[in-house]
Scaffold this active site. Structure first.
Site, PDB file in Angstrom:
ATOM      1  N   GLU A 217       2.126   3.597  -4.332  1.00 52.95           N
ATOM      2  CA  GLU A 217       1.530   2.267  -4.563  1.00 52.95           C
ATOM      3  C   GLU A 217       2.481   1.410  -5.401  1.00 52.95           C
ATOM      4  O   GLU A 217       2.728   0.242  -5.082  1.00 52.95           O
ATOM      5  CB  GLU A 217       0.180   2.390  -5.280  1.00 52.95           C
ATOM      6  CG  GLU A 217      -0.894   3.118  -4.508  1.00 52.95           C
ATOM      7  CD  GLU A 217      -1.566   2.295  -3.422  1.00 52.95           C
ATOM      8  OE1 GLU A 217      -1.239   1.099  -3.251  1.00 52.95           O
ATOM      9  OE2 GLU A 217      -2.434   2.846  -2.725  1.00 52.95           O
TER      10      GLU A 217
ATOM     11  N   ASP B 120      -4.802  -2.574  -2.714  1.00 57.80           N
ATOM     12  CA  ASP B 120      -6.086  -1.876  -2.785  1.00 57.80           C
ATOM     13  C   ASP B 120      -6.076  -0.850  -3.919  1.00 57.80           C
ATOM     14  O   ASP B 120      -7.017  -0.080  -4.074  1.00 57.80           O
ATOM     15  CB  ASP B 120      -6.459  -1.232  -1.451  1.00 57.80           C
ATOM     16  CG  ASP B 120      -5.476  -0.173  -0.985  1.00 57.80           C
ATOM     17  OD1 ASP B 120      -4.608   0.255  -1.779  1.00 57.80           O
ATOM     18  OD2 ASP B 120      -5.565   0.241   0.184  1.00 57.80           O
TER      19      ASP B 120
ATOM     20  N   ASP C 192      -1.138  -0.050   5.224  1.00 62.73           N
ATOM     21  CA  ASP C 192      -1.525   1.358   5.293  1.00 62.73           C
ATOM     22  C   ASP C 192      -0.892   2.023   6.514  1.00 62.73           C
ATOM     23  O   ASP C 192      -0.363   3.132   6.418  1.00 62.73           O
ATOM     24  CB  ASP C 192      -3.046   1.490   5.323  1.00 62.73           C
ATOM     25  CG  ASP C 192      -3.482   2.941   5.315  1.00 62.73           C
ATOM     26  OD1 ASP C 192      -3.197   3.641   4.322  1.00 62.73           O
ATOM     27  OD2 ASP C 192      -4.100   3.385   6.306  1.00 62.73           O
TER      28      ASP C 192
ATOM     29  N   HIS D  44      -8.933   0.181   3.439  1.00 64.15           N
ATOM     30  CA  HIS D  44      -9.510   0.686   4.687  1.00 64.15           C
ATOM     31  C   HIS D  44     -10.770  -0.104   5.064  1.00 64.15           C
ATOM     32  O   HIS D  44     -11.753   0.464   5.516  1.00 64.15           O
ATOM     33  CB  HIS D  44      -9.822   2.177   4.589  1.00 64.15           C
ATOM     34  CG  HIS D  44      -8.654   2.972   4.106  1.00 64.15           C
ATOM     35  ND1 HIS D  44      -7.584   3.302   4.921  1.00 64.15           N
ATOM     36  CD2 HIS D  44      -8.355   3.472   2.880  1.00 64.15           C
ATOM     37  CE1 HIS D  44      -6.702   3.982   4.220  1.00 64.15           C
ATOM     38  NE2 HIS D  44      -7.133   4.093   2.986  1.00 64.15           N
TER      39      HIS D  44
ATOM     40  N   ASP E 121       0.848  -1.192   0.000  1.00 62.85           N
ATOM     41  CA  ASP E 121       0.000   0.000   0.000  1.00 62.85           C
ATOM     42  C   ASP E 121       0.882   1.239   0.000  1.00 62.85           C
ATOM     43  O   ASP E 121       2.031   1.204   0.432  1.00 62.85           O
ATOM     44  CB  ASP E 121      -0.909   0.015   1.233  1.00 62.85           C
ATOM     45  CG  ASP E 121      -2.093   0.968   1.091  1.00 62.85           C
ATOM     46  OD1 ASP E 121      -2.393   1.397  -0.057  1.00 62.85           O
ATOM     47  OD2 ASP E 121      -2.721   1.291   2.108  1.00 62.85           O
ATOM     48  N   GLY E 122       0.323   2.318  -0.511  1.00 64.71           N
ATOM     49  CA  GLY E 122       0.992   3.606  -0.522  1.00 64.71           C
ATOM     50  C   GLY E 122       0.109   4.655   0.112  1.00 64.71           C
ATOM     51  O   GLY E 122      -1.108   4.503   0.186  1.00 64.71           O
TER      52      GLY E 122
END
Length: 165
Positions: free
Chosen positions: A64, A86, A151, A141, A23-24
């Site tokens: 990302e 995501d 995250d 999320h 994740d970024g």
């Protein structure tokens, strides 16, 4: 609850399986960015490794891509890697033929503009050559514990960078 979208190629024989969650985060976007990765080797005592980093003057999309790239580069031997993200931007570039089209058009979009983040796309393609890779999308999320951990890692790396500036 939505089922995750997955794209599964033929699994290379004899390669260990690795789950690569990535994740970024960037705030503001563009601004200071962070990335987070959780690597899990199921069946090997569920060996786990967490990675993170940050970059100034970045974007969420760059973070990302960087997360996926850093996760792949951390692997010590060829593996069957399921990249769980995501980011539909990241996943669909590989599963929906975007990268193939961009390369065929000389790294131009459908609007004939240069593809953004070309350096990272090229590095990702290169990093994937020794691995069998499948892509899975999860809602961000939400209920995926490992995606949420990525995250947290990305946000913390971004905050740590800000604190040093």
């Amino acid at each position: 609850m939505n089922e995750p979208e997955t794209d599964k190629p033929q699994e290379p024989a004899g390669q260990p399986e690795v789950l690569l969650y990535c994740d970024g985060a960037c705030s503001p976007n563009p601004g200071n960015g962070g990335w987070g990765v959780v690597l899990i080797a199921p069946g090997h005592g569920d060996h786990r490794r967490e990675l993170s980093g940050a970059a100034p003057d970045s974007t969420n999309n760059r973070m990302e891509l960087t997360a996926a790239l850093e996760g792949l580069c951390a692997l010590r031997r060829p593996s069957h890697v399921r990249i769980i993200t995501d980011s539909e931007y990241l996943k669909k570039a590989f599963t929906d033929g975007w990268l193939d089209n961009w390369q065929r058009k000389g790294w131009k979009t459908a609007n004939k503009k240069p593809v953004k983040n070309q350096d990272l796309w090229r590095a990702l393609l290169d990093a994937m050559t020794s691995h069998g890779v499948e892509w899975e999308w999860v809602k961000g999320h939400a209920e995926d514990e490992e995606n949420n951990r990525c995250d947290e890692l990305a946000v913390q790396a971004r905050l740590d960078l800000r604190a040093t500036q």
